[in-house]
Design an enzyme around this catalytic site. Structure first.
Site, short mmCIF file in Angstrom:
data_model
loop_
_atom_site.label_atom_id
_atom_site.label_comp_id
_atom_site.label_asym_id
_atom_site.label_seq_id
_atom_site.Cartn_x
_atom_site.Cartn_y
_atom_site.Cartn_z
N ASP A 8 52.30 10.07 6.19
CA ASP A 8 52.67 8.68 5.92
C ASP A 8 51.41 8.00 5.38
O ASP A 8 50.41 8.68 5.08
CB ASP A 8 53.29 8.00 7.16
CG ASP A 8 52.29 7.78 8.28
OD1 ASP A 8 51.10 8.17 8.13
OD2 ASP A 8 52.68 7.22 9.31
N CYS A 65 50.15 11.95 10.27
CA CYS A 65 50.32 10.49 10.39
C CYS A 65 49.12 9.95 11.15
O CYS A 65 48.09 10.64 11.22
CB CYS A 65 51.67 10.12 11.02
SG CYS A 65 51.91 10.61 12.74
N THR A 67 48.57 9.30 14.40
CA THR A 67 48.28 10.09 15.61
C THR A 67 48.83 11.50 15.54
O THR A 67 48.47 12.34 16.38
CB THR A 67 48.91 9.42 16.84
OG1 THR A 67 50.34 9.35 16.62
CG2 THR A 67 48.35 8.02 17.07
N HIS A 98 51.85 31.92 20.79
CA HIS A 98 52.84 31.86 21.87
C HIS A 98 54.13 31.15 21.48
O HIS A 98 55.19 31.48 21.99
CB HIS A 98 52.24 31.16 23.11
CG HIS A 98 51.20 31.98 23.81
ND1 HIS A 98 50.73 31.69 25.07
CD2 HIS A 98 50.52 33.11 23.41
CE1 HIS A 98 49.82 32.59 25.43
NE2 HIS A 98 49.67 33.45 24.43
N HIS A 133 56.96 36.30 24.67
CA HIS A 133 57.14 34.95 24.13
C HIS A 133 58.45 34.81 23.36
O HIS A 133 58.97 33.70 23.22
CB HIS A 133 55.96 34.58 23.23
CG HIS A 133 54.66 34.67 23.95
ND1 HIS A 133 54.32 33.84 24.99
CD2 HIS A 133 53.62 35.54 23.80
CE1 HIS A 133 53.13 34.17 25.45
NE2 HIS A 133 52.68 35.19 24.75
#
Ligand code: RB5
Length: 149
Positions: A8, A65, A67, A98, A133
């Site tokens: 963004d 973005c 965060t 994983h 996994h």
């Protein structure tokens, strides 16, 4: 390796840095914007990238973005997408080894360009371990089906 990347407005500068990093790594990269600093909504860009990765058009997606949180929340709404918000190389390696993560989310306000490059390189270079996994990923797929995704 084909990679699609978007951000963004709050992730635009880091995205450009990562496009350069991807080219240096000789990845085939599609940068889907945005092209200016004008305010945009991160869900729109997370959706485009997630759909393209889920469709198998790209091996990996990268979303940036402010965060990384909004991008990861939105990307993980898409069936077949395992988006990992990473702030260090260990998280990036574990997300691949994983969780078989197929979308890397980063926060421009959280990590500097150098660290972000290292995170990206660790993410792209680490294979999924499979084995124990895989059955956990199968359970995630089951949950997606139960929830109608
Ligand atoms: C934009 O101001 C900011 O909210 C966005 O980039 C992101 O950090 C959201 O999770």
């Amino acid at each position: 390796m084909k990679v699609i990347i978007a951000s963004d407005h709050a992730g635009l500068e880091l995205r450009r840095e990562l496009v350069n990093a991807l080219k240096e790594l000789r990845a085939e990269v599609d940068d889907v914007g945005p092209t200016t600093n004008a305010s945009v909504d991160y869900p729109d860009f997370a959706r485009s990238v997630s759909k393209a990765v889920a469709a198998g058009d790209y091996q990996f997606g990268v979303l940036v973005c402010g965060t990384g949180m909004g991008m990861s929340i939105m990307a993980n709404k898409h069936r077949g997408i395992r988006a990992a918000l990473c702030t260090n190389e260990l998280e990036a390696r574990m997300a691949r080894a994983h969780n078989d993560a197929n979308v890397l989310c980063l926060g421009q306000r959280v990590v500097g360009a150098g660290l972000a490059r290292s995170i990206l390189e660790a993410f792209l270079a680490t294979p999924f371990e499979g084995g124990r996994h895989q059955k956990r990923l199968d359970k995630i797929r089951e949950a997606e089906s139960e929830n109608g995704r």
